[in-house]
Design a protein around this motif. Structure first.
Motif, PDB file in Angstrom:
ATOM      1  N   GLU A   1      11.702 -78.692  60.079  1.00  0.00           N
ATOM      2  CA  GLU A   1      10.730 -79.261  61.010  1.00  0.00           C
ATOM      3  C   GLU A   1       9.307 -78.829  60.654  1.00  0.00           C
ATOM      4  N   ALA A   2       9.151 -77.592  60.214  1.00  0.00           N
ATOM      5  CA  ALA A   2       7.828 -77.054  59.909  1.00  0.00           C
ATOM      6  C   ALA A   2       7.158 -77.743  58.723  1.00  0.00           C
ATOM      7  N   VAL A   3       7.919 -78.262  57.776  1.00  0.00           N
ATOM      8  CA  VAL A   3       7.319 -78.903  56.599  1.00  0.00           C
ATOM      9  C   VAL A   3       7.032 -80.380  56.823  1.00  0.00           C
ATOM     10  N   LEU A   4       7.486 -80.926  57.949  1.00  0.00           N
ATOM     11  CA  LEU A   4       7.318 -82.353  58.235  1.00  0.00           C
ATOM     12  C   LEU A   4       6.287 -82.574  59.337  1.00  0.00           C
ATOM     13  N   LEU A   5       5.433 -83.569  59.154  1.00  0.00           N
ATOM     14  CA  LEU A   5       4.544 -83.975  60.239  1.00  0.00           C
ATOM     15  C   LEU A   5       5.366 -84.594  61.367  1.00  0.00           C
ATOM     16  N   PRO A   6       4.910 -84.521  62.602  1.00  0.00           N
ATOM     17  CA  PRO A   6       5.637 -85.170  63.704  1.00  0.00           C
ATOM     18  C   PRO A   6       5.839 -86.671  63.466  1.00  0.00           C
ATOM     19  N   THR A   7       4.915 -87.288  62.759  1.00  0.00           N
ATOM     20  CA  THR A   7       4.992 -88.725  62.475  1.00  0.00           C
ATOM     21  C   THR A   7       5.740 -89.024  61.171  1.00  0.00           C
ATOM     22  N   PHE A   8       6.401 -88.027  60.613  1.00  0.00           N
ATOM     23  CA  PHE A   8       7.176 -88.190  59.374  1.00  0.00           C
ATOM     24  C   PHE A   8       8.108 -89.388  59.478  1.00  0.00           C
ATOM     25  N   SER A   9       8.251 -90.095  58.353  1.00  0.00           N
ATOM     26  CA  SER A   9       9.247 -91.166  58.279  1.00  0.00           C
ATOM     27  C   SER A   9       9.940 -91.094  56.921  1.00  0.00           C
ATOM     28  N   GLN A  10      11.186 -91.533  56.906  1.00  0.00           N
ATOM     29  CA  GLN A  10      11.940 -91.607  55.658  1.00  0.00           C
ATOM     30  C   GLN A  10      12.619 -92.968  55.587  1.00  0.00           C
ATOM     31  N   CYS A  11      12.504 -93.584  54.428  1.00  0.00           N
ATOM     32  CA  CYS A  11      13.211 -94.824  54.146  1.00  0.00           C
ATOM     33  C   CYS A  11      14.174 -94.520  53.005  1.00  0.00           C
TER      34      CYS A  11
ATOM     35  N   PHE B   1       7.572 -88.393  47.827  1.00  0.00           N
ATOM     36  CA  PHE B   1       6.961 -87.800  49.013  1.00  0.00           C
ATOM     37  C   PHE B   1       5.477 -88.166  49.089  1.00  0.00           C
ATOM     38  N   GLU B   2       5.005 -88.386  50.302  1.00  0.00           N
ATOM     39  CA  GLU B   2       3.578 -88.491  50.577  1.00  0.00           C
ATOM     40  C   GLU B   2       3.219 -87.299  51.456  1.00  0.00           C
ATOM     41  N   LEU B   3       2.118 -86.623  51.105  1.00  0.00           N
ATOM     42  CA  LEU B   3       1.710 -85.403  51.788  1.00  0.00           C
ATOM     43  C   LEU B   3       0.414 -85.619  52.549  1.00  0.00           C
ATOM     44  N   GLU B   4       0.305 -84.896  53.659  1.00  0.00           N
ATOM     45  CA  GLU B   4      -0.900 -84.963  54.476  1.00  0.00           C
ATOM     46  C   GLU B   4      -1.012 -83.650  55.236  1.00  0.00           C
ATOM     47  N   ASP B   5      -2.176 -83.032  55.211  1.00  0.00           N
ATOM     48  CA  ASP B   5      -2.403 -81.770  55.929  1.00  0.00           C
ATOM     49  C   ASP B   5      -1.368 -80.709  55.563  1.00  0.00           C
ATOM     50  N   ARG B   6      -1.029 -80.638  54.281  1.00  0.00           N
ATOM     51  CA  ARG B   6      -0.085 -79.628  53.756  1.00  0.00           C
ATOM     52  C   ARG B   6       1.323 -79.757  54.313  1.00  0.00           C
ATOM     53  N   ARG B   7       1.677 -80.966  54.762  1.00  0.00           N
ATOM     54  CA  ARG B   7       3.040 -81.246  55.214  1.00  0.00           C
ATOM     55  C   ARG B   7       3.472 -82.611  54.684  1.00  0.00           C
ATOM     56  N   ILE B   8       4.729 -82.908  54.843  1.00  0.00           N
ATOM     57  CA  ILE B   8       5.282 -84.167  54.355  1.00  0.00           C
ATOM     58  C   ILE B   8       5.114 -85.223  55.439  1.00  0.00           C
TER      59      ILE B   8
ATOM     60  N   THR C   1       4.024 -80.625  36.900  1.00  0.00           N
ATOM     61  CA  THR C   1       2.856 -81.106  36.184  1.00  0.00           C
ATOM     62  C   THR C   1       1.570 -81.081  36.993  1.00  0.00           C
ATOM     63  N   ALA C   2       1.505 -80.356  38.102  1.00  0.00           N
ATOM     64  CA  ALA C   2       0.266 -80.312  38.875  1.00  0.00           C
ATOM     65  C   ALA C   2       0.285 -79.186  39.893  1.00  0.00           C
ATOM     66  N   PRO C   3      -0.538 -79.275  40.945  1.00  0.00           N
ATOM     67  CA  PRO C   3      -0.751 -78.147  41.856  1.00  0.00           C
ATOM     68  C   PRO C   3       0.518 -77.566  42.473  1.00  0.00           C
ATOM     69  N   ASP C   4       0.454 -76.276  42.726  1.00  0.00           N
ATOM     70  CA  ASP C   4       1.586 -75.563  43.307  1.00  0.00           C
ATOM     71  C   ASP C   4       1.867 -75.968  44.753  1.00  0.00           C
ATOM     72  N   ASP C   5       0.866 -76.359  45.507  1.00  0.00           N
ATOM     73  CA  ASP C   5       1.064 -76.654  46.920  1.00  0.00           C
ATOM     74  C   ASP C   5       2.129 -77.714  47.150  1.00  0.00           C
ATOM     75  N   GLY C   6       2.022 -78.862  46.508  1.00  0.00           N
ATOM     76  CA  GLY C   6       2.995 -79.938  46.684  1.00  0.00           C
ATOM     77  C   GLY C   6       4.362 -79.549  46.184  1.00  0.00           C
ATOM     78  N   ARG C   7       4.400 -78.885  45.062  1.00  0.00           N
ATOM     79  CA  ARG C   7       5.666 -78.425  44.483  1.00  0.00           C
ATOM     80  C   ARG C   7       6.357 -77.443  45.421  1.00  0.00           C
ATOM     81  N   ALA C   8       5.617 -76.487  45.919  1.00  0.00           N
ATOM     82  CA  ALA C   8       6.186 -75.482  46.834  1.00  0.00           C
ATOM     83  C   ALA C   8       6.655 -76.129  48.136  1.00  0.00           C
ATOM     84  N   LEU C   9       5.891 -77.086  48.620  1.00  0.00           N
ATOM     85  CA  LEU C   9       6.251 -77.764  49.858  1.00  0.00           C
ATOM     86  C   LEU C   9       7.581 -78.499  49.725  1.00  0.00           C
TER      87      LEU C   9
END
Length: 119
Positions: A35-45, A104-111, A10-18
């Motif tokens: 690793e490439a799709v995740l920011l170094p500061t990535f966190s998961q709960c 997901f929360e995205l920042e700088d084209r990464r998760i 339902t919205a932009p391709d960037d987030g969907r593709a990521l």
């Protein structure tokens, strides 16, 4: 479910593709791509544990994942601003193990952050 025909976008391709790249990396055991799709500061709960950074998360997926031979079957993807919500199921050889909802929360084209719910 066929991930290409049953997924509602339902919205932009960037987030969907990521997020598609994220699930493909998990399913294909491509940890460099993960690793490439995740920011170094990535966190998961998630219900059973929390990961505070990308390094710990990727190491767990590579070395300690309880069942690495699963696939993510995506039912819907909803994208808005810098957030993506995904509903799907984890399968093993066609058998559903559990259903999930990932936020997901995205920042700088990464998760940057992922919150996971399962049943």
């Amino acid at each position: 479910m066929d991930p290409e025909s049953d997924v509602t976008d339902t919205a932009p391709d960037d987030g969907r593709a990521l997020v598609r790249r994220y699930y493909a990396a998990l399913d294909e055991h491509d940890y460099a791509a993960l690793e490439a799709v995740l920011l170094p500061t990535f966190s998961q709960c998630r219900p059973d544990r929390t990961f505070e950074d990308r390094e710990t998360f990727v190491a767990f997926m590579r070395e300690k994942r309880p069942n690495p031979d699963t696939s993510h079957d995506l039912a819907s993807i909803v994208v808005g601003d810098d957030r993506v919500a995904v509903r799907g199921r984890v399968t093993d050889d066609g058998t559903t193990l559990f259903e999930f909802a990932d936020f997901f929360e995205l920042e700088d084209r990464r998760i940057s952050r992922l919150e996971t719910y399962s049943r």
